[in-house]
Design a protein around this motif. Structure first.
Motif: not given
Length: 360
Positions: A315-340
């Motif tokens: 989900k998006i994190n915080g007030s929004g309209g920019g800033g951060c999002m986060f995802v739950y990635a108990p596996t493939k965290a490196e691949e997910v980070a690269e995709a972002i």
């Protein structure tokens, strides 16, 4: 003395705490530290090399405030009112790796660290609990300057791990210790539109509640079933109805999330839990994106890329309209980070972390 405090992400209840609804937040493994020692005079000298800044003032010169959000002075004043005394000044270096101005509570983590440091280095340390340090930081950052703001950021960063927080009818905070896997935090590097988002999500929703309550005095944002929202259609615009439905559903998502997280305490991580948890996060995100309109095209691209790379939800994190999002990635965290990062974001692989603590 070296103190460090984590940043935080909001798991459930985003844009709901100011309506009096509960939130669930998690401390993350990105932290801000204050490393300092006594001086032989009454000077406070704070080096902030990450920002290229330096602050200097006297312990006897903490009021009146000299800048709009004079948190270093205000924290000292809050602690003085609690009876703490300081006969020596301090020289400190402040370092952090929490993304700044991106919804991960770098400011609150800094003030919690400062309050913790001041307590330990005062003439007669009180030894405030983590919960009390959160309350002191809230007083210094929010109450002292008459600003709007809840307790989530301060309690979450001070207490650590995962917390469940109710603010109505009284403040109630519960420390949870669920077994959670890896997350990936993605900073869009876009400035947040906090005021614009609040105008819609907070003030717009407060107007909706007034309209609905005038029509149906039995309505309660805390207990009215989601299905009942359809009965208010004639009294609301389509936009207002969608905002109401999103808030009622997000309230229910949080309750389901709390049950799930509580069940996972002291239990081994399993695939069924991971999928359920990730799905709830993404369900919350869709309400934030489609009805509260807190996402951006770039964050949507980052989210879709992360999900395609193996994340289970987020989900998006915080007030929004920019800033951060986060995802739950108990596996493939490196691949997910690269995709972002391929979508132009800055990624951080993170885990749930402990609250404010003494490092040495």
């Amino acid at each position: 003395m070296k103190i460090s405090t984590p940043g935080r992400i909001c798991l459930f209840g985003e844009h709901q705490d100011y309506l009096g609804l509960p939130v669930i937040a998690a401390a993350i493994s990105r932290r801000i530290s204050i490393d300092g020692r006594y001086r032989d005079d009454d000077k406070i000298i704070l080096h902030l090399p990450d920002l290229g800044l330096k602050e200097e003032f006297s312990l006897n010169d903490t009021f009146p405030y000299v800048v709009q959000r004079d948190y270093f002075r205000s924290t000292i004043n809050v602690l003085k009112r609690k009876g703490l005394t300081f006969s020596k000044g301090f020289e400190c270096v402040i370092h952090g790796n929490i993304p700044i101005n991106s919804g991960t509570s770098s400011s609150s983590a800094l003030i919690v660290s400062w309050a913790h440091f001041l307590d330990k280095m005062s003439d007669k340390p009180v030894g405030f609990s983590q919960k009390e340090l959160g309350e002191i930081a809230n007083a210094a950052e929010v109450l002292e300057f008459g600003e709007p703001g809840g307790m989530m950021d301060h309690y979450s960063t001070a207490i650590g791990n995962v917390i469940y927080l109710e603010s109505t009818p009284v403040i109630h905070v519960e420390a949870l210790t669920p077994t959670l896997g890896t997350f990936v935090l993605g900073d869009s590097l876009e400035a947040k539109d906090t005021l614009g988002i609040l105008a819609r999500c907070r003030y717009g929703m407060e107007d909706v509640i007034k309209k609905v309550t005038n029509y149906d005095p039995e309505f309660s944002i805390f207990s009215t079933p989601f299905e009942k929202a359809a009965e208010y259609q004639s009294k609301l615009t389509d936009d207002e109805l969608s905002l109401l439905k999103a808030n009622l559903e997000d309230r229910d998502i949080l309750l389901e999330g709390k049950v799930l997280l509580t069940q996972s305490i002291n239990s081994p991580v399993n695939e069924e839990f991971d999928k359920h948890f990730g799905g709830l996060l993404y369900k919350h995100y869709k309400n934030l994106r489609d009805h509260k309109r807190t996402s951006t095209p770039k964050i949507e691209r980052m989210m879709n890329a992360a999900l395609s790379a193996g994340a289970l939800g987020g989900k998006i994190n915080g007030s929004g309209g920019g800033g951060c999002m986060f995802v739950y990635a108990p596996t493939k965290a490196e691949e997910v980070a690269e995709a972002i990062e391929k979508q132009g974001g800055k990624s951080y692989i993170i885990t749930v972390d402990s609250g404010t603590r003494i490092e040495n």
